[in-house]
Design a protein around this motif. Structure first.
Motif, PDB file in Angstrom:
ATOM      1  N   ALA A  68      15.479  12.876  12.510  1.00 57.23           N
ATOM      2  CA  ALA A  68      16.656  13.228  13.314  1.00 57.23           C
ATOM      3  C   ALA A  68      16.722  14.732  13.574  1.00 57.23           C
ATOM      4  CB  ALA A  68      17.922  12.738  12.627  1.00 57.23           C
ATOM      5  N   LYS A  69      16.331  15.537  12.601  1.00 59.49           N
ATOM      6  CA  LYS A  69      16.341  16.993  12.763  1.00 59.49           C
ATOM      7  C   LYS A  69      15.432  17.412  13.919  1.00 59.49           C
ATOM      8  CE  LYS A  69      14.839  21.173  10.403  1.00 59.49           C
ATOM      9  NZ  LYS A  69      14.220  21.716   9.188  1.00 59.49           N
ATOM     10  N   TYR A  70      14.243  16.824  13.976  1.00 55.96           N
ATOM     11  CA  TYR A  70      13.298  17.171  15.041  1.00 55.96           C
ATOM     12  C   TYR A  70      13.766  16.657  16.405  1.00 55.96           C
ATOM     13  CZ  TYR A  70      10.013  19.019  11.665  1.00 55.96           C
ATOM     14  OH  TYR A  70       9.412  19.781  10.689  1.00 55.96           O
ATOM     15  N   ALA A  71      14.302  15.441  16.438  1.00 61.35           N
ATOM     16  CA  ALA A  71      14.813  14.901  17.706  1.00 61.35           C
ATOM     17  C   ALA A  71      15.976  15.747  18.211  1.00 61.35           C
ATOM     18  CB  ALA A  71      15.235  13.449  17.525  1.00 61.35           C
ATOM     19  N   ARG A  72      16.873  16.157  17.301  1.00 64.89           N
ATOM     20  CA  ARG A  72      18.008  16.997  17.678  1.00 64.89           C
ATOM     21  C   ARG A  72      17.506  18.318  18.256  1.00 64.89           C
ATOM     22  NH1 ARG A  72      22.054  16.281  19.792  1.00 64.89           N
ATOM     23  NH2 ARG A  72      22.569  14.641  18.367  1.00 64.89           N
ATOM     24  N   GLY A  73      16.449  18.878  17.666  1.00 64.53           N
ATOM     25  CA  GLY A  73      15.886  20.123  18.201  1.00 64.53           C
ATOM     26  C   GLY A  73      15.402  19.975  19.622  1.00 64.53           C
ATOM     27  N   VAL A  74      14.762  18.851  19.943  1.00 65.19           N
ATOM     28  CA  VAL A  74      14.311  18.624  21.328  1.00 65.19           C
ATOM     29  C   VAL A  74      15.518  18.472  22.252  1.00 65.19           C
ATOM     30  CG1 VAL A  74      13.067  17.049  22.853  1.00 65.19           C
ATOM     31  CG2 VAL A  74      12.128  17.589  20.599  1.00 65.19           C
ATOM     32  N   LEU A  75      16.517  17.710  21.827  1.00 69.77           N
ATOM     33  CA  LEU A  75      17.720  17.548  22.647  1.00 69.77           C
ATOM     34  C   LEU A  75      18.399  18.900  22.898  1.00 69.77           C
ATOM     35  CD1 LEU A  75      19.217  14.292  21.121  1.00 69.77           C
ATOM     36  CD2 LEU A  75      18.330  14.573  23.449  1.00 69.77           C
ATOM     37  N   ASP A  76      18.482  19.742  21.874  1.00 68.43           N
ATOM     38  CA  ASP A  76      19.092  21.063  22.035  1.00 68.43           C
ATOM     39  C   ASP A  76      18.312  21.892  23.045  1.00 68.43           C
ATOM     40  OD1 ASP A  76      20.975  20.315  20.171  1.00 68.43           O
ATOM     41  OD2 ASP A  76      20.129  21.530  18.522  1.00 68.43           O
ATOM     42  N   GLU A  77      16.977  21.834  22.999  1.00 68.16           N
ATOM     43  CA  GLU A  77      16.159  22.585  23.956  1.00 68.16           C
ATOM     44  C   GLU A  77      16.348  22.055  25.378  1.00 68.16           C
ATOM     45  OE1 GLU A  77      14.216  25.382  23.729  1.00 68.16           O
ATOM     46  OE2 GLU A  77      15.151  25.541  21.753  1.00 68.16           O
ATOM     47  N   LEU A  78      16.477  20.740  25.517  1.00 73.03           N
ATOM     48  CA  LEU A  78      16.699  20.159  26.848  1.00 73.03           C
ATOM     49  C   LEU A  78      18.042  20.589  27.430  1.00 73.03           C
ATOM     50  CD1 LEU A  78      15.390  16.521  26.321  1.00 73.03           C
ATOM     51  CD2 LEU A  78      14.362  18.275  27.786  1.00 73.03           C
ATOM     52  N   PHE A 106       0.812  -1.213   0.000  1.00 67.65           N
ATOM     53  CA  PHE A 106       0.000   0.000   0.000  1.00 67.65           C
ATOM     54  C   PHE A 106       0.850   1.271   0.000  1.00 67.65           C
ATOM     55  CE2 PHE A 106      -2.768  -3.143   2.185  1.00 67.65           C
ATOM     56  CZ  PHE A 106      -3.757  -3.203   1.222  1.00 67.65           C
ATOM     57  N   ASP A 107       2.180   1.106  -0.081  1.00 69.27           N
ATOM     58  CA  ASP A 107       3.123   2.227  -0.019  1.00 69.27           C
ATOM     59  C   ASP A 107       2.794   3.127   1.175  1.00 69.27           C
ATOM     60  OD1 ASP A 107       5.356   3.678  -0.768  1.00 69.27           O
ATOM     61  OD2 ASP A 107       4.195   5.054  -2.002  1.00 69.27           O
ATOM     62  N   MET A 108       2.662   2.493   2.351  1.00 63.24           N
ATOM     63  CA  MET A 108       2.265   3.182   3.567  1.00 63.24           C
ATOM     64  C   MET A 108       3.172   2.722   4.707  1.00 63.24           C
ATOM     65  SD  MET A 108      -1.464   2.850   5.335  1.00 63.24           S
ATOM     66  CE  MET A 108      -1.296   1.135   5.787  1.00 63.24           C
ATOM     67  N   ALA A 109       3.693   3.681   5.482  1.00 62.59           N
ATOM     68  CA  ALA A 109       4.576   3.321   6.595  1.00 62.59           C
ATOM     69  C   ALA A 109       4.588   4.434   7.634  1.00 62.59           C
ATOM     70  CB  ALA A 109       5.995   3.066   6.086  1.00 62.59           C
ATOM     71  N   VAL A 110       5.107   4.086   8.801  1.00 63.29           N
ATOM     72  CA  VAL A 110       5.394   5.056   9.848  1.00 63.29           C
ATOM     73  C   VAL A 110       6.850   4.836  10.252  1.00 63.29           C
ATOM     74  CG1 VAL A 110       4.858   5.874  12.169  1.00 63.29           C
ATOM     75  CG2 VAL A 110       3.016   5.065  10.679  1.00 63.29           C
ATOM     76  N   ASP A 111       7.634   5.909  10.189  1.00 65.83           N
ATOM     77  CA  ASP A 111       9.011   5.866  10.678  1.00 65.83           C
ATOM     78  C   ASP A 111       9.007   6.329  12.129  1.00 65.83           C
ATOM     79  OD1 ASP A 111       9.900   5.082   8.210  1.00 65.83           O
ATOM     80  OD2 ASP A 111      10.735   7.026   7.649  1.00 65.83           O
ATOM     81  N   TYR A 112       9.642   5.553  12.984  1.00 69.87           N
ATOM     82  CA  TYR A 112       9.772   5.895  14.395  1.00 69.87           C
ATOM     83  C   TYR A 112      11.239   6.138  14.707  1.00 69.87           C
ATOM     84  CZ  TYR A 112       5.135   3.809  15.100  1.00 69.87           C
ATOM     85  OH  TYR A 112       3.795   3.509  15.042  1.00 69.87           O
ATOM     86  N   LEU A 113      11.539   7.248  15.342  1.00 74.09           N
ATOM     87  CA  LEU A 113      12.865   7.498  15.888  1.00 74.09           C
ATOM     88  C   LEU A 113      12.677   7.735  17.376  1.00 74.09           C
ATOM     89  CD1 LEU A 113      15.898   7.999  15.763  1.00 74.09           C
ATOM     90  CD2 LEU A 113      15.402  10.391  15.167  1.00 74.09           C
ATOM     91  N   TRP A 114      13.294   6.873  18.164  1.00 76.50           N
ATOM     92  CA  TRP A 114      13.224   6.973  19.624  1.00 76.50           C
ATOM     93  C   TRP A 114      14.595   7.393  20.126  1.00 76.50           C
ATOM     94  CZ3 TRP A 114       8.521   6.204  21.729  1.00 76.50           C
ATOM     95  CH2 TRP A 114       7.597   5.448  21.016  1.00 76.50           C
ATOM     96  N   VAL A 115      14.620   8.343  21.067  1.00 73.32           N
ATOM     97  CA  VAL A 115      15.878   8.794  21.656  1.00 73.32           C
ATOM     98  C   VAL A 115      15.720   8.796  23.167  1.00 73.32           C
ATOM     99  CG1 VAL A 115      17.573  10.659  21.816  1.00 73.32           C
ATOM    100  CG2 VAL A 115      16.387  10.232  19.636  1.00 73.32           C
ATOM    101  N   ARG A 116      16.656   8.139  23.824  1.00 77.33           N
ATOM    102  CA  ARG A 116      16.705   8.097  25.283  1.00 77.33           C
ATOM    103  C   ARG A 116      17.780   9.073  25.723  1.00 77.33           C
ATOM    104  NH1 ARG A 116      19.576   5.358  29.212  1.00 77.33           N
ATOM    105  NH2 ARG A 116      20.988   4.465  27.681  1.00 77.33           N
ATOM    106  N   SER A 117      17.431   9.993  26.603  1.00 77.25           N
ATOM    107  CA  SER A 117      18.383  10.974  27.102  1.00 77.25           C
ATOM    108  C   SER A 117      18.124  11.194  28.591  1.00 77.25           C
ATOM    109  CB  SER A 117      18.239  12.293  26.334  1.00 77.25           C
ATOM    110  OG  SER A 117      19.168  13.246  26.806  1.00 77.25           O
ATOM    111  N   GLY A 118      18.902  10.495  29.423  1.00 76.54           N
ATOM    112  CA  GLY A 118      18.699  10.586  30.864  1.00 76.54           C
ATOM    113  C   GLY A 118      17.305  10.147  31.248  1.00 76.54           C
ATOM    114  N   ARG A 119      16.556  11.038  31.881  1.00 77.23           N
ATOM    115  CA  ARG A 119      15.186  10.736  32.323  1.00 77.23           C
ATOM    116  C   ARG A 119      14.148  10.990  31.233  1.00 77.23           C
ATOM    117  NH1 ARG A 119      14.840  11.797  38.477  1.00 77.23           N
ATOM    118  NH2 ARG A 119      17.006  11.568  39.061  1.00 77.23           N
ATOM    119  N   ASN A 120      14.611  11.360  30.063  1.00 81.22           N
ATOM    120  CA  ASN A 120      13.699  11.749  28.989  1.00 81.22           C
ATOM    121  C   ASN A 120      13.641  10.710  27.879  1.00 81.22           C
ATOM    122  OD1 ASN A 120      13.097  14.483  30.002  1.00 81.22           O
ATOM    123  ND2 ASN A 120      15.285  14.772  29.674  1.00 81.22           N
TER     124      ASN A 120
END
Length: 156
Positions: free
Chosen positions: A144-154, A111-125
């Motif tokens: 990765a760009k969005y995950a990096r943005g959250v890590l930078d904010e943390l 069906f050319d349908m998918a969900v990509d999951y990127l999980w990042v563990r950072s200390g208690r987060n």
């Protein structure tokens, strides 16, 4: 529910993982990004959960191990439901970030349908970046760009 049951780890959703979240989550929030074109348009969600303990490394280890046995698996919404059609799971390019990261694509190629999951563990987060996409599409850098943005904010 999944068959095999270990495939729940691909979405960090085993009973033990749910119990940890229930007992230790102290805050959570997220953002959904949509392209309002049509049903098949990419969608991205970014979620951050904070816990009163370090998020367990073993949960990511279980997810990685599950990928080897869950290249194809079935799902059901409830215990009494019949298992549905097979889903495929494959690893996706995952940059080293935080204390540990894990990436997986779950979808149905026919069906050319998918969900990509990127999980990042950072200390208690725990950071989750989920992107609905086409099965054959390459999204190496976007989650990765969005995950990096959250890590930078943390880190601020």
């Amino acid at each position: 529910m999944t068959d095999p049951e270990s495939c729940l780890a691909l979405e960090l959703d085993t009973p033990e993982m749910r119990t940890f979240k229930k007992e230790h989550m102290v805050a959570g929030g997220g953002q959904i990004y949509l392209q309002p074109q049509d049903f098949a348009a990419p969608q991205m969600s970014v979620i951050l959960w904070s816990h009163d303990e370090v998020y367990p490394k073993r949960f990511f280890d279980e997810a990685g191990a599950a990928l080897a046995e869950c290249t194809t698996y079935a799902t059901a919404d409830a215990p009494d439901d019949t298992m549905g059609d097979d889903w495929q799971a494959t690893s996706i390019p995952t940059p080293a970030m935080g204390d540990q990261s894990f990436g997986v694509r779950i979808g149905r190629e026919q069906f050319d349908m998918a969900v990509d999951y990127l999980w990042v563990r950072s200390g208690r987060n725990l950071i989750s970046v989920r992107m609905r996409t086409g099965y054959t599409q390459s999204n190496d850098k976007r989650p990765a760009k969005y995950a990096r943005g959250v890590l930078d904010e943390l880190a601020r």
